[in-house]
Design a protein around this motif. Structure first.
Motif, PDB file in Angstrom:
ATOM      1  N   GLY A  16       0.786  -1.220   0.000  1.00 29.43           N
ATOM      2  CA  GLY A  16       0.000   0.000   0.000  1.00 29.43           C
ATOM      3  C   GLY A  16       0.819   1.270   0.000  1.00 29.43           C
ATOM      4  N   HIS A  17       1.837   1.348   0.868  1.00 28.56           N
ATOM      5  CA  HIS A  17       2.635   2.574   0.953  1.00 28.56           C
ATOM      6  C   HIS A  17       3.388   2.817  -0.346  1.00 28.56           C
ATOM      7  CE1 HIS A  17       4.905   5.793   2.860  1.00 28.56           C
ATOM      8  NE2 HIS A  17       6.002   5.277   2.349  1.00 28.56           N
ATOM      9  N   SER A  18       3.972   1.757  -0.900  1.00 29.22           N
ATOM     10  CA  SER A  18       4.706   1.875  -2.150  1.00 29.22           C
ATOM     11  C   SER A  18       3.777   2.269  -3.290  1.00 29.22           C
ATOM     12  CB  SER A  18       5.398   0.550  -2.473  1.00 29.22           C
ATOM     13  OG  SER A  18       6.010   0.600  -3.744  1.00 29.22           O
ATOM     14  N   ARG A  19       2.600   1.647  -3.313  1.00 27.99           N
ATOM     15  CA  ARG A  19       1.625   1.949  -4.359  1.00 27.99           C
ATOM     16  C   ARG A  19       1.175   3.399  -4.285  1.00 27.99           C
ATOM     17  NH1 ARG A  19       0.717  -0.709  -8.745  1.00 27.99           N
ATOM     18  NH2 ARG A  19       0.082  -2.656  -7.745  1.00 27.99           N
ATOM     19  N   ARG A  20       0.950   3.875  -3.065  1.00 25.45           N
ATOM     20  CA  ARG A  20       0.530   5.266  -2.883  1.00 25.45           C
ATOM     21  C   ARG A  20       1.591   6.229  -3.430  1.00 25.45           C
ATOM     22  NH1 ARG A  20      -3.246   7.633   0.627  1.00 25.45           N
ATOM     23  NH2 ARG A  20      -2.729   9.754   1.308  1.00 25.45           N
ATOM     24  N   GLY A  21       2.863   5.905  -3.170  1.00 23.62           N
ATOM     25  CA  GLY A  21       3.943   6.732  -3.684  1.00 23.62           C
ATOM     26  C   GLY A  21       3.993   6.730  -5.196  1.00 23.62           C
ATOM     27  N   GLU A  22       3.723   5.579  -5.810  1.00 25.44           N
ATOM     28  CA  GLU A  22       3.713   5.482  -7.271  1.00 25.44           C
ATOM     29  C   GLU A  22       2.593   6.341  -7.860  1.00 25.44           C
ATOM     30  OE1 GLU A  22       3.315   1.401  -8.194  1.00 25.44           O
ATOM     31  OE2 GLU A  22       5.308   0.826  -7.504  1.00 25.44           O
ATOM     32  N   ILE A  23       1.447   6.317  -7.203  1.00 26.18           N
ATOM     33  CA  ILE A  23       0.303   7.109  -7.670  1.00 26.18           C
ATOM     34  C   ILE A  23       0.655   8.600  -7.635  1.00 26.18           C
ATOM     35  CG2 ILE A  23      -2.061   7.829  -7.144  1.00 26.18           C
ATOM     36  CD1 ILE A  23      -2.494   4.944  -6.048  1.00 26.18           C
ATOM     37  N   LEU A  24       1.254   9.037  -6.526  1.00 32.79           N
ATOM     38  CA  LEU A  24       1.605  10.447  -6.387  1.00 32.79           C
ATOM     39  C   LEU A  24       2.635  10.869  -7.436  1.00 32.79           C
ATOM     40  CD1 LEU A  24       1.810  10.693  -2.492  1.00 32.79           C
ATOM     41  CD2 LEU A  24       0.021  11.639  -3.966  1.00 32.79           C
ATOM     42  N   ALA A  25       3.637  10.025  -7.664  1.00 31.09           N
ATOM     43  CA  ALA A  25       4.675  10.355  -8.646  1.00 31.09           C
ATOM     44  C   ALA A  25       4.080  10.450 -10.048  1.00 31.09           C
ATOM     45  CB  ALA A  25       5.779   9.304  -8.601  1.00 31.09           C
ATOM     46  N   ALA A  26       3.208   9.507 -10.390  1.00 29.01           N
ATOM     47  CA  ALA A  26       2.583   9.530 -11.712  1.00 29.01           C
ATOM     48  C   ALA A  26       1.658  10.732 -11.858  1.00 29.01           C
ATOM     49  CB  ALA A  26       1.799   8.236 -11.936  1.00 29.01           C
ATOM     50  N   ALA A  27       0.885  11.011 -10.832  1.00 28.82           N
ATOM     51  CA  ALA A  27      -0.058  12.127 -10.886  1.00 28.82           C
ATOM     52  C   ALA A  27       0.681  13.457 -11.002  1.00 28.82           C
ATOM     53  CB  ALA A  27      -0.946  12.127  -9.639  1.00 28.82           C
ATOM     54  N   GLU A  28       1.772  13.590 -10.283  1.00 33.71           N
ATOM     55  CA  GLU A  28       2.563  14.826 -10.350  1.00 33.71           C
ATOM     56  C   GLU A  28       2.989  15.110 -11.783  1.00 33.71           C
ATOM     57  OE1 GLU A  28       7.017  15.608  -8.998  1.00 33.71           O
ATOM     58  OE2 GLU A  28       5.678  15.491  -7.264  1.00 33.71           O
ATOM     59  N   ARG A  29       3.469  14.085 -12.458  1.00 34.44           N
ATOM     60  CA  ARG A  29       3.906  14.234 -13.849  1.00 34.44           C
ATOM     61  C   ARG A  29       2.715  14.544 -14.768  1.00 34.44           C
ATOM     62  NH1 ARG A  29       5.204   9.551 -14.402  1.00 34.44           N
ATOM     63  NH2 ARG A  29       3.553   8.784 -15.773  1.00 34.44           N
ATOM     64  N   SER A  52      -9.291   2.182 -12.159  1.00 33.85           N
ATOM     65  CA  SER A  52      -9.752   3.395 -11.490  1.00 33.85           C
ATOM     66  C   SER A  52     -10.349   3.069 -10.132  1.00 33.85           C
ATOM     67  CB  SER A  52     -10.802   4.109 -12.360  1.00 33.85           C
ATOM     68  OG  SER A  52     -10.235   4.528 -13.582  1.00 33.85           O
ATOM     69  N   THR A  53     -11.058   1.942 -10.054  1.00 36.53           N
ATOM     70  CA  THR A  53     -11.666   1.528  -8.791  1.00 36.53           C
ATOM     71  C   THR A  53     -10.601   1.275  -7.737  1.00 36.53           C
ATOM     72  OG1 THR A  53     -13.523   0.514  -9.964  1.00 36.53           O
ATOM     73  CG2 THR A  53     -13.144  -0.181  -7.687  1.00 36.53           C
ATOM     74  N   ALA A  54      -9.513   0.628  -8.134  1.00 37.71           N
ATOM     75  CA  ALA A  54      -8.436   0.339  -7.184  1.00 37.71           C
ATOM     76  C   ALA A  54      -7.760   1.621  -6.721  1.00 37.71           C
ATOM     77  CB  ALA A  54      -7.414  -0.599  -7.817  1.00 37.71           C
ATOM     78  N   LEU A  55      -7.623   2.594  -7.619  1.00 36.60           N
ATOM     79  CA  LEU A  55      -6.995   3.856  -7.231  1.00 36.60           C
ATOM     80  C   LEU A  55      -7.830   4.575  -6.176  1.00 36.60           C
ATOM     81  CD1 LEU A  55      -5.176   6.363  -9.484  1.00 36.60           C
ATOM     82  CD2 LEU A  55      -6.834   7.205  -7.842  1.00 36.60           C
ATOM     83  N   TYR A  56      -9.153   4.466  -6.301  1.00 33.81           N
ATOM     84  CA  TYR A  56     -10.027   5.133  -5.327  1.00 33.81           C
ATOM     85  C   TYR A  56      -9.887   4.542  -3.927  1.00 33.81           C
ATOM     86  CZ  TYR A  56     -12.493   7.849  -8.884  1.00 33.81           C
ATOM     87  OH  TYR A  56     -12.819   8.744  -9.875  1.00 33.81           O
ATOM     88  N   MET A  57      -9.267   3.396  -3.815  1.00 36.75           N
ATOM     89  CA  MET A  57      -9.011   2.823  -2.495  1.00 36.75           C
ATOM     90  C   MET A  57      -7.896   3.592  -1.785  1.00 36.75           C
ATOM     91  SD  MET A  57      -9.228  -1.257  -3.396  1.00 36.75           S
ATOM     92  CE  MET A  57      -8.884  -1.729  -1.690  1.00 36.75           C
ATOM     93  N   HIS A  58      -7.087   4.318  -2.544  1.00 29.71           N
ATOM     94  CA  HIS A  58      -5.984   5.091  -1.979  1.00 29.71           C
ATOM     95  C   HIS A  58      -6.333   6.576  -1.833  1.00 29.71           C
ATOM     96  CE1 HIS A  58      -3.058   1.770  -2.349  1.00 29.71           C
ATOM     97  NE2 HIS A  58      -3.699   1.473  -3.473  1.00 29.71           N
ATOM     98  N   PHE A  59      -7.087   7.111  -2.785  1.00 25.26           N
ATOM     99  CA  PHE A  59      -7.428   8.532  -2.777  1.00 25.26           C
ATOM    100  C   PHE A  59      -8.883   8.709  -3.190  1.00 25.26           C
ATOM    101  CE2 PHE A  59      -2.843   8.430  -3.573  1.00 25.26           C
ATOM    102  CZ  PHE A  59      -2.381   9.313  -2.616  1.00 25.26           C
ATOM    103  N   ALA A  60      -9.577   9.635  -2.528  1.00 29.55           N
ATOM    104  CA  ALA A  60     -10.998   9.846  -2.810  1.00 29.55           C
ATOM    105  C   ALA A  60     -11.222  10.473  -4.182  1.00 29.55           C
ATOM    106  CB  ALA A  60     -11.617  10.721  -1.730  1.00 29.55           C
ATOM    107  N   ASP A  61     -10.307  11.370  -4.597  1.00 33.19           N
ATOM    108  CA  ASP A  61     -10.439  12.040  -5.883  1.00 33.19           C
ATOM    109  C   ASP A  61      -9.095  12.673  -6.243  1.00 33.19           C
ATOM    110  OD1 ASP A  61     -10.258  14.456  -4.371  1.00 33.19           O
ATOM    111  OD2 ASP A  61     -12.429  14.479  -4.128  1.00 33.19           O
ATOM    112  N   LYS A  62      -9.027  13.278  -7.413  1.00 34.80           N
ATOM    113  CA  LYS A  62      -7.741  13.834  -7.827  1.00 34.80           C
ATOM    114  C   LYS A  62      -7.392  15.101  -7.055  1.00 34.80           C
ATOM    115  CE  LYS A  62      -9.364  16.415 -11.916  1.00 34.80           C
ATOM    116  NZ  LYS A  62      -9.170  16.590 -13.378  1.00 34.80           N
ATOM    117  N   GLY A  63      -8.381  15.758  -6.474  1.00 38.78           N
ATOM    118  CA  GLY A  63      -8.090  16.900  -5.619  1.00 38.78           C
ATOM    119  C   GLY A  63      -7.300  16.474  -4.389  1.00 38.78           C
TER     120      GLY A  63
END
Length: 207
Positions: A16-29, A52-63
């Motif tokens: 989970g922690h690693s995945r969350r970091g990957e999401i943030l890095a990708a979103a930043e770019r 997309s469903t799996a991503l929502y398990m980490h963050f509620a929205d892109k905001g």
């Protein structure tokens, strides 16, 4: 021939922690490349091999993703400058090192820098501006405190807030121009940074 599984590049669940970091890095770019409004949850999810469903398990929205990117960026910058502010050295030396750390952060993390300091209207509405005001305000306060100490030590004369803003504006100008206008024939980066800060500090410090 068996068709390739379109989800074959997706990583196993967990981490989970690693995945969350990957999401943030990708979103930043993606926020920088496509703009906040053009950066969809689907694009971010595809970049890290998630649905997309799996991503929502980490963050509620892109905001929420944007706010977390800004929060982590400010946390890194605050940590870098806090240690320098407490280092035993003349106040003007600590002040110069703090603004140099700020410049280094901008060049080392250009996408994060764009999001927290070059905020567009959509990003501002979604929380980037609020995060900048909350955490960035504390960062500037510590910088202004270093300026005030330098003034009290008799090494500068003037109003600390004005001096702090002038130094910050000079540093920000170099960083923002170089990362947003890479096609310009800039001089060697460190030489340009040093020349800019030498000119600013040379005009402010007492001889």
């Amino acid at each position: 021939m068996t068709a390739a599984n379109p989800r074959s590049n997706r990583k196993p669940k967990g981490e989970g922690h690693s995945r969350r970091g990957e999401i943030l890095a990708a979103a930043e770019r993606i926020f920088v490349e496509h703009g906040y409004e053009g950066a969809t949850i689907r694009k971010i999810a595809d970049a890290v091999g998630l649905s997309s469903t799996a991503l929502y398990m980490h963050f509620a929205d892109k905001g929420e993703i944007l706010q977390e990117i800004c929060r982590e960026a400010f946390a890194r910058l605050i940590e870098a400058t806090r240690d320098l502010a407490e280092t035993p050295a003349p106040p003007e030396v600590r002040l110069r090192r703090m603004i140099e750390a700020y410049v280094t952060f901008g060049f080392d993390h250009p996408n994060a820098y764009r999001l927290i300091y070059l905020t567009r209207p959509a990003e501002a509405r979604e929380g980037a501006q609020t995060m900048a005001q909350e955490m960035g305000g504390g960062l500037f306060d510590s910088f202004e405190a270093a300026v005030a100490e330098t003034v009290r030590a008799g090494r500068m004369t003037g109003e600390p807030t004005l001096i702090a803003q002038a130094i910050w504006a000079s540093a920000h100008g170099v960083v923002s121009l170089m990362i947003t206008k890479p096609y310009f024939p800039w001089a060697e980066r460190q030489a340009l940074v040093d020349t800019t800060l030498d000119a600013v500090f040379g005009g402010l410090l007492k001889s």
